[in-house]
Design an enzyme around this catalytic site. Structure first.
Site, PDB file in Angstrom:
ATOM      1  N   GLY A  11       0.771  -1.242   0.000  1.00  0.00           N
ATOM      2  CA  GLY A  11       0.000   0.000   0.000  1.00  0.00           C
ATOM      3  C   GLY A  11       0.801   1.291   0.000  1.00  0.00           C
ATOM      4  O   GLY A  11       0.289   2.314   0.452  1.00  0.00           O
ATOM      5  N   SER A  12       2.019   1.281  -0.555  1.00  0.00           N
ATOM      6  CA  SER A  12       2.769   2.549  -0.542  1.00  0.00           C
ATOM      7  C   SER A  12       2.158   3.558  -1.521  1.00  0.00           C
ATOM      8  O   SER A  12       2.138   4.763  -1.243  1.00  0.00           O
ATOM      9  CB  SER A  12       4.257   2.328  -0.827  1.00  0.00           C
ATOM     10  OG  SER A  12       4.477   1.992  -2.174  1.00  0.00           O
ATOM     11  N   ARG A  64     -15.234 -14.710 -10.185  1.00  0.00           N
ATOM     12  CA  ARG A  64     -14.727 -13.337 -10.270  1.00  0.00           C
ATOM     13  C   ARG A  64     -15.896 -12.342 -10.246  1.00  0.00           C
ATOM     14  O   ARG A  64     -15.848 -11.314  -9.577  1.00  0.00           O
ATOM     15  CB  ARG A  64     -13.920 -13.190 -11.563  1.00  0.00           C
ATOM     16  CG  ARG A  64     -13.138 -11.913 -11.676  1.00  0.00           C
ATOM     17  CD  ARG A  64     -12.384 -11.821 -13.003  1.00  0.00           C
ATOM     18  NE  ARG A  64     -11.435 -12.898 -13.185  1.00  0.00           N
ATOM     19  CZ  ARG A  64     -10.238 -12.953 -12.587  1.00  0.00           C
ATOM     20  NH1 ARG A  64      -9.867 -11.993 -11.781  1.00  0.00           N
ATOM     21  NH2 ARG A  64      -9.428 -13.967 -12.797  1.00  0.00           N
ATOM     22  N   LEU A  92      -9.886  -7.422 -13.196  1.00  0.00           N
ATOM     23  CA  LEU A  92     -11.290  -7.075 -12.964  1.00  0.00           C
ATOM     24  C   LEU A  92     -12.174  -7.751 -14.014  1.00  0.00           C
ATOM     25  O   LEU A  92     -11.777  -7.908 -15.171  1.00  0.00           O
ATOM     26  CB  LEU A  92     -11.488  -5.564 -13.033  1.00  0.00           C
ATOM     27  CG  LEU A  92     -10.651  -4.700 -12.084  1.00  0.00           C
ATOM     28  CD1 LEU A  92     -11.164  -3.266 -12.117  1.00  0.00           C
ATOM     29  CD2 LEU A  92     -10.640  -5.234 -10.664  1.00  0.00           C
ATOM     30  N   HIS A 108       1.376   0.797 -12.948  1.00  0.00           N
ATOM     31  CA  HIS A 108       2.144  -0.404 -13.278  1.00  0.00           C
ATOM     32  C   HIS A 108       3.624  -0.024 -13.398  1.00  0.00           C
ATOM     33  O   HIS A 108       3.940   1.014 -13.994  1.00  0.00           O
ATOM     34  CB  HIS A 108       1.634  -0.995 -14.597  1.00  0.00           C
ATOM     35  CG  HIS A 108       2.354  -2.236 -14.988  1.00  0.00           C
ATOM     36  ND1 HIS A 108       2.121  -3.457 -14.391  1.00  0.00           N
ATOM     37  CD2 HIS A 108       3.345  -2.446 -15.894  1.00  0.00           C
ATOM     38  CE1 HIS A 108       2.921  -4.365 -14.920  1.00  0.00           C
ATOM     39  NE2 HIS A 108       3.683  -3.774 -15.828  1.00  0.00           N
TER      40      HIS A 108
HETATM   41  C1  GRF Z   1       3.635  -1.152  -7.444  1.00  0.00           C
HETATM   42  O1  GRF Z   1       4.899  -1.396  -8.002  1.00  0.00           O
HETATM   43  C2  GRF Z   1       2.605  -0.968  -8.518  1.00  0.00           C
HETATM   44  O2  GRF Z   1       3.111  -0.368  -9.666  1.00  0.00           O
HETATM   45  C3  GRF Z   1       2.195  -2.387  -8.826  1.00  0.00           C
HETATM   46  O3  GRF Z   1       2.214  -3.048  -7.587  1.00  0.00           O
HETATM   47  C4  GRF Z   1       3.113  -2.387  -6.700  1.00  0.00           C
HETATM   48  C5  GRF Z   1       2.322  -2.002  -5.499  1.00  0.00           C
HETATM   49  O4  GRF Z   1       3.116  -1.439  -4.489  1.00  0.00           O
HETATM   50  N1  GRF Z   1       0.901  -2.424  -9.485  1.00  0.00           N
HETATM   51  P1  GRF Z   1       2.413  -0.726  -3.247  1.00  0.00           P
HETATM   52  O5  GRF Z   1       1.464  -1.761  -2.638  1.00  0.00           O
HETATM   53  O6  GRF Z   1       1.681   0.470  -3.754  1.00  0.00           O
HETATM   54  O7  GRF Z   1       3.523  -0.379  -2.308  1.00  0.00           O
END
Ligand code: GRF
Length: 188
Positions: A11-12, A64, A92, A108
């Site tokens: 969740g960063s 799903r 999704l 991404h």
């Molecule tokens: C990030 O690298 C994002 O681009 C990808 O998954 C990772 C998630 O990292 N989709 P965080 O959970 O937001 O720290």
């Protein structure tokens, strides 16, 4: 604008979005809910610490569509207008995508359309790429495939491991995701 954030892990990016909404960097917005499909996602505690409501919706062997229907219902209950995927590790369903037309975005860690999917940094290093980066894009029912909103390039160093490259890109992801949402909410 009411935002809903979907996570599966650390969740960063979610923290970056919540903090940017709170500071006003993303203006006139509120994070209405953080939803995780994983009860142990570390991001859940970080959202709660920041006063954001969290909901866990596990798949529990459902299809799903059934799983997504429950998520859609929780988002709609709170009037969510923009769904932000932030490390949400599920594709999704078409019905989810249709429920929020042009209102679901994802981040991404590559320069899409290059290197969709998982294991991106390992593949980039194996291919000897000199540049990578990150992409914010609209989500459709195909993996990492919707229209691109914003991208930022990041150099790949000869000394990089997948971990050092991931960390350098992640630093840029946070700012890029905030910038993309700031642009979206600023459109009248
Ligand atoms: C990030 O690298 C994002 O681009 C990808 O998954 C990772 C998630 O990292 N989709 P965080 O959970 O937001 O720290």
């Amino acid at each position: 604008m009411k935002l809903g954030i979907l996570i599966s892990g650390r969740g960063s990016n979610m923290v970056a979005l919540i903090d940017a909404v709170k500071s006003g960097e993303i203006p006139a917005s509120k994070v209405a809910v953080v939803i995780s499909d994983k009860p142990k996602a570390a991001g859940l505690a970080k959202a709660r610490e920041r006063g954001v409501e969290t909901v866990v919706i596990e798949r529990h062997g459902r299809t799903r569509e059934e799983h997504d229907a429950e998520i859609i219902s929780e988002l709609n209950k709170r009037g969510v207008e923009l769904v932000c995927l932030a490390g949400y590790m599920r594709l999704l369903s078409p019905s989810f995508v249709r429920s929020f037309p042009n209102r679901i975005i994802n981040i991404h860690p590559s320069l899409l359309p290059a290197y969709p999917g998982l294991g991106v940094h390992e593949r980039i290093l194996a291919a000897g790429e000199k540049t990578s980066g990150c992409t914010v894009h609209y989500v459709n029912e195909h993996l990492d495939a919707g229209p691109i909103i914003l991208q930022r390039e990041v150099p790949v160093l000869d000394s990089d491991t997948p971990e050092t490259l991931a960390a350098r890109i992640l630093e840029q992801e946070h700012g890029l995701y905030v910038e993309a949402i700031r642009n979206i909410v600023s459109v009248p």
